[in-house]
Scaffold this active site. Structure first.
Site, PDB file in Angstrom:
ATOM      1  N   ALA A  35      22.673  75.539  71.374  1.00 46.28           N
ATOM      2  CA  ALA A  35      21.293  75.852  71.753  1.00 46.28           C
ATOM      3  C   ALA A  35      21.288  76.178  73.241  1.00 46.28           C
ATOM      4  O   ALA A  35      22.127  75.672  73.999  1.00 46.28           O
ATOM      5  CB  ALA A  35      20.397  74.662  71.449  1.00 46.28           C
TER       6      ALA A  35
ATOM      7  N   GLY B 134      24.607  73.581  68.422  1.00 42.47           N
ATOM      8  CA  GLY B 134      23.870  74.420  67.484  1.00 42.47           C
ATOM      9  C   GLY B 134      24.713  75.569  66.942  1.00 42.47           C
ATOM     10  O   GLY B 134      24.449  76.068  65.843  1.00 42.47           O
TER      11      GLY B 134
ATOM     12  N   GLU C 250      26.531  74.082  64.137  1.00 43.91           N
ATOM     13  CA  GLU C 250      25.562  73.845  63.060  1.00 43.91           C
ATOM     14  C   GLU C 250      25.188  75.149  62.356  1.00 43.91           C
ATOM     15  O   GLU C 250      25.019  75.188  61.139  1.00 43.91           O
ATOM     16  CB  GLU C 250      24.315  73.164  63.636  1.00 43.91           C
ATOM     17  CG  GLU C 250      24.591  71.724  64.048  1.00 43.91           C
ATOM     18  CD  GLU C 250      23.453  71.102  64.843  1.00 43.91           C
ATOM     19  OE1 GLU C 250      23.039  71.701  65.853  1.00 43.91           O
ATOM     20  OE2 GLU C 250      22.974  70.023  64.445  1.00 43.91           O
TER      21      GLU C 250
ATOM     22  N   GLU D 180      26.498  67.304  71.729  1.00 43.72           N
ATOM     23  CA  GLU D 180      25.130  66.969  72.166  1.00 43.72           C
ATOM     24  C   GLU D 180      25.043  65.606  72.826  1.00 43.72           C
ATOM     25  O   GLU D 180      24.244  65.396  73.739  1.00 43.72           O
ATOM     26  CB  GLU D 180      24.165  67.013  70.973  1.00 43.72           C
ATOM     27  CG  GLU D 180      23.883  68.396  70.426  1.00 43.72           C
ATOM     28  CD  GLU D 180      24.867  68.838  69.343  1.00 43.72           C
ATOM     29  OE1 GLU D 180      25.964  68.243  69.228  1.00 43.72           O
ATOM     30  OE2 GLU D 180      24.541  69.783  68.610  1.00 43.72           O
TER      31      GLU D 180
HETATM   32  N1  DAK Z   1      23.143  77.169  76.975  1.00 40.13           N
HETATM   33  C1  DAK Z   1      22.881  78.006  78.010  1.00 40.13           C
HETATM   34  N2  DAK Z   1      23.838  78.607  78.729  1.00 40.13           N
HETATM   35  C2  DAK Z   1      25.122  78.361  78.414  1.00 40.13           C
HETATM   36  C3  DAK Z   1      25.468  77.497  77.342  1.00 40.13           C
HETATM   37  C4  DAK Z   1      24.397  76.885  76.598  1.00 40.13           C
HETATM   38  N3  DAK Z   1      24.629  76.093  75.537  1.00 40.13           N
HETATM   39  N4  DAK Z   1      26.819  77.452  77.274  1.00 40.13           N
HETATM   40  C5  DAK Z   1      27.284  78.256  78.240  1.00 40.13           C
HETATM   41  N5  DAK Z   1      26.264  78.800  78.937  1.00 40.13           N
HETATM   42  C6  DAK Z   1      26.340  79.719  80.094  1.00 40.13           C
HETATM   43  C7  DAK Z   1      26.803  78.988  81.339  1.00 40.13           C
HETATM   44  O1  DAK Z   1      25.715  78.339  81.946  1.00 40.13           O
HETATM   45  C8  DAK Z   1      27.333  80.128  82.161  1.00 40.13           C
HETATM   46  O2  DAK Z   1      26.244  80.813  82.727  1.00 40.13           O
HETATM   47  P1  DAK Z   1      26.306  81.335  84.267  1.00 40.13           P
HETATM   48  O3  DAK Z   1      26.601  80.137  85.092  1.00 40.13           O
HETATM   49  O4  DAK Z   1      27.443  82.337  84.278  1.00 40.13           O
HETATM   50  O5  DAK Z   1      24.970  81.964  84.509  1.00 40.13           O
HETATM   51  C9  DAK Z   1      27.941  81.057  81.114  1.00 40.13           C
HETATM   52  O6  DAK Z   1      27.348  80.686  79.865  1.00 40.13           O
HETATM   53  C10 DAK Z   1      29.447  80.878  80.987  1.00 40.13           C
HETATM   54  O7  DAK Z   1      29.705  79.493  80.810  1.00 40.13           O
HETATM   55  P2  DAK Z   1      30.792  78.711  81.711  1.00 40.13           P
HETATM   56  O8  DAK Z   1      30.854  79.275  83.099  1.00 40.13           O
HETATM   57  O9  DAK Z   1      30.502  77.256  81.584  1.00 40.13           O
HETATM   58  O10 DAK Z   1      32.137  79.109  80.954  1.00 40.13           O
HETATM   59  P3  DAK Z   1      33.432  78.221  80.721  1.00 40.13           P
HETATM   60  O11 DAK Z   1      34.407  79.124  80.050  1.00 40.13           O
HETATM   61  O12 DAK Z   1      33.848  77.513  81.970  1.00 40.13           O
HETATM   62  O13 DAK Z   1      32.980  77.097  79.668  1.00 40.13           O
HETATM   63  C11 DAK Z   1      31.933  76.245  77.664  1.00 40.13           C
HETATM   64  C12 DAK Z   1      32.579  77.475  78.379  1.00 40.13           C
HETATM   65  C13 DAK Z   1      31.345  76.761  76.331  1.00 40.13           C
HETATM   66  C14 DAK Z   1      33.003  75.198  77.349  1.00 40.13           C
HETATM   67  C15 DAK Z   1      30.831  75.639  78.575  1.00 40.13           C
HETATM   68  O14 DAK Z   1      29.940  76.686  78.968  1.00 40.13           O
HETATM   69  C16 DAK Z   1      30.017  74.590  77.900  1.00 40.13           C
HETATM   70  O15 DAK Z   1      30.426  73.423  77.780  1.00 40.13           O
HETATM   71  N6  DAK Z   1      28.777  74.947  77.476  1.00 40.13           N
HETATM   72  C17 DAK Z   1      27.812  74.013  76.932  1.00 40.13           C
HETATM   73  C18 DAK Z   1      28.212  73.651  75.510  1.00 40.13           C
HETATM   74  C19 DAK Z   1      27.253  72.646  74.907  1.00 40.13           C
HETATM   75  O16 DAK Z   1      27.028  71.559  75.429  1.00 40.13           O
HETATM   76  N7  DAK Z   1      26.688  73.064  73.802  1.00 40.13           N
HETATM   77  C20 DAK Z   1      25.746  72.255  73.047  1.00 40.13           C
HETATM   78  C21 DAK Z   1      24.368  72.616  73.485  1.00 40.13           C
HETATM   79  S1  DAK Z   1      23.207  71.433  72.862  1.00 40.13           S
HETATM   80  C22 DAK Z   1      17.366  70.293  68.438  1.00 40.13           C
HETATM   81  C23 DAK Z   1      18.261  70.761  67.512  1.00 40.13           C
HETATM   82  C24 DAK Z   1      19.479  71.263  67.912  1.00 40.13           C
HETATM   83  C25 DAK Z   1      19.841  71.258  69.220  1.00 40.13           C
HETATM   84  C26 DAK Z   1      18.945  70.795  70.161  1.00 40.13           C
HETATM   85  C27 DAK Z   1      17.726  70.323  69.777  1.00 40.13           C
HETATM   86  N8  DAK Z   1      16.088  69.775  68.055  1.00 40.13           N
HETATM   87  C28 DAK Z   1      15.717  69.740  66.652  1.00 40.13           C
HETATM   88  C29 DAK Z   1      15.141  69.346  69.006  1.00 40.13           C
HETATM   89  C30 DAK Z   1      21.118  71.757  69.621  1.00 40.13           C
HETATM   90  C31 DAK Z   1      21.619  71.399  70.817  1.00 40.13           C
HETATM   91  C32 DAK Z   1      22.799  72.035  71.356  1.00 40.13           C
HETATM   92  O17 DAK Z   1      23.386  72.933  70.792  1.00 40.13           O
END
Ligand code: DAK
Length: 263
Positions: free
Chosen positions: A70, A114, A117, A137
């Site tokens: 997400a 997400g 998922e 998450e």
């Molecule tokens: N959201 C927004 N931007 C993201 C992102 C994300 N999930 N993942 C990566 N980006 C962006 C980074 O901010 C960066 O942007 P800039 O700084 O260049 O502007 C760009 O993508 C490249 O990322 P990195 O510079 O970090 O690249 P790396 O190769 O170093 O790392 C990475 C890649 C995928 C390992 C890292 O970006 C990372 O850890 N990303 C976050 C992954 C994460 O935590 N994903 C889970 C998100 S939480 C809900 C239901 C479902 C959900 C929520 C609520 N409800 C029912 C209420 C779901 C939640 C999730 O999915």
């Protein structure tokens, strides 16, 4: 192959014969899933589902990311009213679960949160050897909210699902295959071609039988065994009313390839 793109596109769509291909396309955000993307994805899926010339759908991302989850930037300031009041996730993320034709996820790079998922909402996952899955998450102070706590244990069992979700660790493609999350692991460059080829194979099958089979397998996760078996039997009986059942069996007896009409 034909192509079409919506305005401010977060996805790209193509058709390859009877296969509809959808590419997630927010490269700068690693295909992080925001409202616009999920709206467009839902619309594209419904369009392919309604199209009688499409028999199967492939969903893919880029070499670097299927989807990094997400969109954290979009949801970081959400309060309860934004999330609950606007029906976050339920409003547009689950359109994919209403699609009756088979959907294959072709996963290269990361499928996180997400993104993982979303892949699990598809009917099967073909993974590149570069693919990495996680439900991270917990590290953000939340928990999986788009079906992860329900679909992951069903896919890989409670022990692995608890391990993966409570630690948020990255799972490589081979571990994901051993655990039963993905159906095949292929070299990265073969991921999309393999998914398209599997989808073409499925799309050539008699469509009524394909849809009935998908619906029946989905029932296995929702109903007790006796109910699921009754549901399967009724759909099985119903397929004897299709032209394709007559053609499929006649072709076998006449030792020739079947020519299905998808009716
Ligand atoms: N959201 C927004 N931007 C993201 C992102 C994300 N999930 N993942 C990566 N980006 C962006 C980074 O901010 C960066 O942007 P800039 O700084 O260049 O502007 C760009 O993508 C490249 O990322 P990195 O510079 O970090 O690249 P790396 O190769 O170093 O790392 C990475 C890649 C995928 C390992 C890292 O970006 C990372 O850890 N990303 C976050 C992954 C994460 O935590 N994903 C889970 C998100 S939480 C809900 C239901 C479902 C959900 C929520 C609520 N409800 C029912 C209420 C779901 C939640 C999730 O999915």
């Amino acid at each position: 192959m034909s192509q079409s793109q919506p305005e401010t596109a977060c996805i790209q769509t193509e058709t390859h014969g009877r296969v509809g291909l959808i590419r997630l396309d927010r490269p700068k955000q690693l295909n992080a899933l925001n409202d616009a993307l999920m709206d467009q994805l839902g619309d594209a899926l419904l369009m392919f589902d309604r199209n009688p010339d499409i028999g199967a759908i492939v969903l893919t991302g880029s070499a670097r990311a299927f989807a990094a989850g997400a969109d954290i930037a979009a949801m970081s300031d959400y309060d309860f009213v934004d999330a609950y009041g606007n029906d976050f996730i339920t409003r547009n993320w689950e359109t994919i679960t209403r699609i009756r034709k088979p959907i294959i996820a072709a996963v290269e790079g990361v499928a996180l949160g997400g993104g993982c998922e979303l892949a699990m909402m598809c009917d099967l996952i073909i993974a590149a050897d570069s693919a990495r899955f996680a439900q991270p998450e917990i590290k953000l102070g939340i928990m999986p909210g788009a079906g992860g706590t329900q679909r992951l244990p069903r896919a890989v069992g409670k022990a692995k699902a608890m391990d993966w979700m409570l630690t948020g660790r990255l799972i490589d493609a081979h571990e994901a295959e051993r655990a039963g999350l993905v159906s095949r692991v292929v070299p990265a460059e073969e991921t999309l071609p393999t998914a398209l080829q599997v989808a073409a194979e499925i799309a050539a099958m008699p469509l009524m039988a394909v849809i009935a089979l998908k619906e029946s397998v989905q029932r296995a996760f929702e109903a007790p065994l006796a109910e699921g078996l009754r549901f399967e039997r009724r759909l099985f009986h119903g397929l004897f009313a299709t032209e394709d059942q007559k053609e499929g069996m006649r072709a076998f007896l006449e030792k020739r390839p079947a020519s299905f009409k998808h009716r």
